[in-house]
Design a protein around this motif. Structure first.
Motif, PDB file in Angstrom:
ATOM      1  N   GLY A 212      -0.638  10.084   0.310  1.00 33.84           N
ATOM      2  CA  GLY A 212      -1.751   9.670  -0.522  1.00 33.84           C
ATOM      3  C   GLY A 212      -1.693  10.436  -1.826  1.00 33.84           C
ATOM      4  O   GLY A 212      -0.797  11.231  -2.053  1.00 33.84           O
TER       5      GLY A 212
ATOM      6  N   THR B 191       0.904   4.142  -2.939  1.00 33.80           N
ATOM      7  CA  THR B 191       0.586   5.562  -2.788  1.00 33.80           C
ATOM      8  C   THR B 191       1.676   6.432  -3.395  1.00 33.80           C
ATOM      9  O   THR B 191       1.400   7.489  -3.959  1.00 33.80           O
ATOM     10  CB  THR B 191       0.386   5.960  -1.305  1.00 33.80           C
TER      11      THR B 191
ATOM     12  N   PHE C 127       0.823  -1.207   0.000  1.00 33.65           N
ATOM     13  CA  PHE C 127       0.000   0.000   0.000  1.00 33.65           C
ATOM     14  C   PHE C 127       0.858   1.258   0.000  1.00 33.65           C
ATOM     15  O   PHE C 127       0.618   2.198  -0.766  1.00 33.65           O
ATOM     16  CB  PHE C 127      -0.931  -0.019   1.216  1.00 33.65           C
TER      17      PHE C 127
ATOM     18  N   TYR D 125     -11.394   8.146  -5.951  1.00 30.31           N
ATOM     19  CA  TYR D 125     -11.413   6.756  -5.487  1.00 30.31           C
ATOM     20  C   TYR D 125     -10.175   6.484  -4.638  1.00 30.31           C
ATOM     21  O   TYR D 125     -10.258   5.929  -3.531  1.00 30.31           O
ATOM     22  CB  TYR D 125     -11.453   5.819  -6.699  1.00 30.31           C
ATOM     23  N   PHE D 126      -9.015   6.869  -5.164  1.00 29.38           N
ATOM     24  CA  PHE D 126      -7.770   6.676  -4.420  1.00 29.38           C
ATOM     25  C   PHE D 126      -7.783   7.473  -3.119  1.00 29.38           C
ATOM     26  O   PHE D 126      -7.376   6.973  -2.068  1.00 29.38           O
ATOM     27  CB  PHE D 126      -6.573   7.109  -5.272  1.00 29.38           C
TER      28      PHE D 126
ATOM     29  N   TYR E 171      -7.441  -0.016  -2.996  1.00 32.56           N
ATOM     30  CA  TYR E 171      -6.521   0.998  -3.516  1.00 32.56           C
ATOM     31  C   TYR E 171      -5.507   0.338  -4.462  1.00 32.56           C
ATOM     32  O   TYR E 171      -5.309   0.771  -5.599  1.00 32.56           O
ATOM     33  CB  TYR E 171      -5.797   1.660  -2.346  1.00 32.56           C
TER      34      TYR E 171
ATOM     35  N   ARG F 176     -10.017   5.932  -0.304  1.00 27.64           N
ATOM     36  CA  ARG F 176      -9.462   4.705   0.274  1.00 27.64           C
ATOM     37  C   ARG F 176      -8.155   4.967   1.010  1.00 27.64           C
ATOM     38  O   ARG F 176      -7.839   4.283   1.987  1.00 27.64           O
ATOM     39  CB  ARG F 176      -9.314   3.646  -0.821  1.00 27.64           C
ATOM     40  N   TYR F 177      -7.406   5.954   0.566  1.00 25.97           N
ATOM     41  CA  TYR F 177      -6.196   6.335   1.310  1.00 25.97           C
ATOM     42  C   TYR F 177      -6.583   6.846   2.701  1.00 25.97           C
ATOM     43  O   TYR F 177      -5.989   6.457   3.711  1.00 25.97           O
ATOM     44  CB  TYR F 177      -5.421   7.405   0.554  1.00 25.97           C
TER      45      TYR F 177
END
Length: 260
Positions: free
Chosen positions: A117, A20, A16, A37-38, A84, A41-42
């Protein structure tokens, strides 16, 4: 997720964190929908369930970001990280290979530390295929082209403290993207370190909200005014995560000890 066996990391959190970093590098080419979206979820993976008040009606971009996070409800941090990484793998199946191959020679874009992020303080330009002659100084800044931005500023083709149509200055964009070399250059040619955007936020607001530790440290060491409040009455520390708050406190303590 594409070829999980190729991911040479210890666990999901390692995957993850690397994802990022890669997303931040390609954020300027991503559509707004994917950026949100990213982002959602971040935030879910980093902080859990949305715990901030809904932005005002007139803060369109802030509201979009809040909605992207809030709609995830009680989604677990593990699920958020998996989704993610999964989307990134759908966008670029070889992202993990690229990250690993670049790790040994990583520069500022991948060495700022954990907690990064995707930069979505403002949505990216959806037209990633602009011709060079059609790009503004803000476009070059978002892409991280320090030489081109410097050339335009020195020649008088652009002004270092102008705001774009979104109400952001070059310093805001560079801080949002974590571009430390860009910020150093902008400050060297007269950028106002305390310039505020349309919401009265400084570059420090952007740096801390995006989790850019190197950027935050640089701005504080260069003397940014940490007491500036945005249109909602929030200082940079007010919008910072717990980790970033600790960083600001540590920098303040270092300053006190250095002046003792």
């Amino acid at each position: 997720m594409a070829d999980d066996g190729a991911l040479e990391f210890d666990d999901l959190e390692d995957v993850f964190r690397s994802a990022t970093k890669y997303v931040r590098q390609i954020s300027g080419k991503l559509e707004t929908e994917k950026l949100l979206y990213f982002y959602g979820r971040y935030k879910q993976a980093s902080e859990g369930k949305c715990n901030t008040a809904k932005p005002s009606f007139f803060d369109f971009q802030g509201k979009s970001k809040w909605d992207a996070w809030n709609k995830l409800g009680d989604m677990s941090k593990t699920q958020a990280m998996m989704e993610y990484v999964s989307l990134l793998s759908n966008i670029d199946q070889e992202w993990n290979t690229k990250v690993l191959s670049e790790a040994s020679g990583a520069g500022e874009e991948s060495s700022s530390g954990p907690g990064m992020g995707v930069a979505v303080s403002v949505m990216a330009n959806p037209d990633a295929d602009l011709r060079a002659e059609d790009k503004t100084v803000f476009d070059w800044c978002k892409e991280g082209d320090v030489d081109k931005v410097r050339e335009m500023l020195v020649s008088g083709a652009a002004s270092v403290n102008d705001l774009d149509e979104e109400g952001l200055g070059l310093l805001h964009w560079a801080s949002d993207r974590g571009l430390t070399s860009m910020v150093e250059m902008l400050l060297s040619v007269g950028a106002d370190i305390n310039i505020t955007d349309g919401d009265q936020q400084t570059a420090l607001h952007y740096a801390v909200s995006c989790g850019h530790t190197d950027m935050t440290r640089m701005l504080v060491e260069r003397g940014v005014d940490q007491t500036v409040k945005d249109s909602e009455g929030h200082t940079a520390a007010d919008v910072a995560s717990d980790d970033m708050k600790l960083l600001l406190l540590g920098l303040a303590q270092d300053s006190v000890e250095g002046n003792a």
